[in-house]
Design an enzyme around this catalytic site. Sequence first.
Site, mmCIF file in Angstrom:
data_model
loop_
_atom_site.group_PDB
_atom_site.id
_atom_site.type_symbol
_atom_site.label_atom_id
_atom_site.label_comp_id
_atom_site.label_asym_id
_atom_site.label_seq_id
_atom_site.Cartn_x
_atom_site.Cartn_y
_atom_site.Cartn_z
ATOM 1 N N CYS A 1 0.838 -1.199 0.000
ATOM 2 C CA CYS A 1 0.000 0.000 0.000
ATOM 3 C C CYS A 1 0.873 1.248 0.000
ATOM 4 O O CYS A 1 1.323 1.704 1.060
ATOM 5 C CB CYS A 1 -0.918 -0.007 1.217
ATOM 6 S SG CYS A 1 -1.971 1.450 1.327
ATOM 7 N N CYS B 1 -0.442 4.095 2.046
ATOM 8 C CA CYS B 1 -0.241 3.983 3.505
ATOM 9 C C CYS B 1 1.206 4.256 3.883
ATOM 10 O O CYS B 1 1.501 5.092 4.724
ATOM 11 C CB CYS B 1 -0.559 2.571 3.992
ATOM 12 S SG CYS B 1 -2.119 1.929 3.434
ATOM 13 N N ASP B 2 2.095 3.494 3.295
ATOM 14 C CA ASP B 2 3.472 3.450 3.786
ATOM 15 C C ASP B 2 4.435 4.325 2.987
ATOM 16 O O ASP B 2 5.563 4.545 3.406
ATOM 17 C CB ASP B 2 3.980 1.994 3.765
ATOM 18 C CG ASP B 2 3.105 1.082 4.605
ATOM 19 O OD1 ASP B 2 2.634 1.533 5.663
ATOM 20 O OD2 ASP B 2 2.878 -0.075 4.202
#
Lengths: 302, 77
Positions: free
Chosen positions: A131, A134-135
């Site tokens: 992701c 996200c990261d």
Amino acid sequence: MRELIIVGAGPAGITAAVYAARKKIDFMLVTEDIGGQTLLSSDVENYTGYQFITGQDLVAKFEEHLKQFGVEAKTGEPAVRILQAKDGSFTVETKKAAYQAKAVIVASGRRPRWLDAAGEEALRNKGVSYCATCDGPLFSKKHVAVIGGGNSALDAALQMMHIATFVYLIDINPELGGDPIMREKVMAAANAKIFNSAVTKEIRGSQFVEGIRFEQNGVSRDLDVQGVFVEIGSIPNSDIIDFVAKNENGEIIIDNINSTNIAGIFAAGDVTDVPEKQIIVAAGEGAKAVLGVSRYLYKSGA
Amino acid sequence: MAEIRVYSTPTCPYCVRVKNYLKDKNIPFENIDVSSNEEGLAEMVRVSGQMGVPVVLIDGDVIVGFDKEKIDSKLGA
């Protein structure tokens, strides 16, 4: 025994729950989390009624709608197995308990596909991510590789070009897929390099990711990177049920009223063989499935 | 009152959810945006041994991801 258990709470499962509540069906919802893949969609611009909304905000709206009905929702309890009893009813086993129902809607969605490269599992969350949204921000000023060549890989590459120092795009196909506009942006970037026909063999690193090894035209190549974003599509979460018919991709085969080949088992959303994997399509499928269940319960005299 | 730190990024959905969860329960916490705070990022990697967000630190105990049950059990204890 309940009349219905809904498995999963993405757009399909939540919409099913709203419809089931309004139909006054005796049901419960079991799920890992609320929102599913929609949570990970950054910008949604094609859900009718919202010209623009983020995936997170749309999920918040879904959840609000769900809460209005006082639905029995077991979160943190993903289904691990669905079993069929001799009397035609079903048992849904979760991480914590087992529940019985006369009908089940499988709306368990999809999960990211793994590369199955050496080192991938050990370095998950240690530089390997599924992701970028996200990261991604953790890799500022670092070198990263994005594995894949479709829209999600291009999207990850475009996001990372603004965050990381340099982005390698490792695509197994001879040419990139995805939308031309995104493709051209990646190809024109000064801080990105594309490797086509490249098969990722290994992600290496002792405690955190230190590099990747891939093969291109029979030649093994090695790159030093601190982050690896795997964006090679998704697979259906259909392994929790082994007695329904699935297609070659593992998707549950449904008819136009969301029935499977097993009476009482219905399915909706991205776990099914409906080709369009879209939030609004999944939501509509969830609604259809409950209407199917409602007829089924009535006919079977339940 | 437990001392709580949340290591997060602005874009990660589970970060938003964990923060909303704590806010809904009126539990005060310190948010560390690791996308802009390099020291905070280094600290998160050091205490959790990994690079996934969110990380919740409750009185020195590390919880990776949005794990409602673990958060509840730490706060209930």
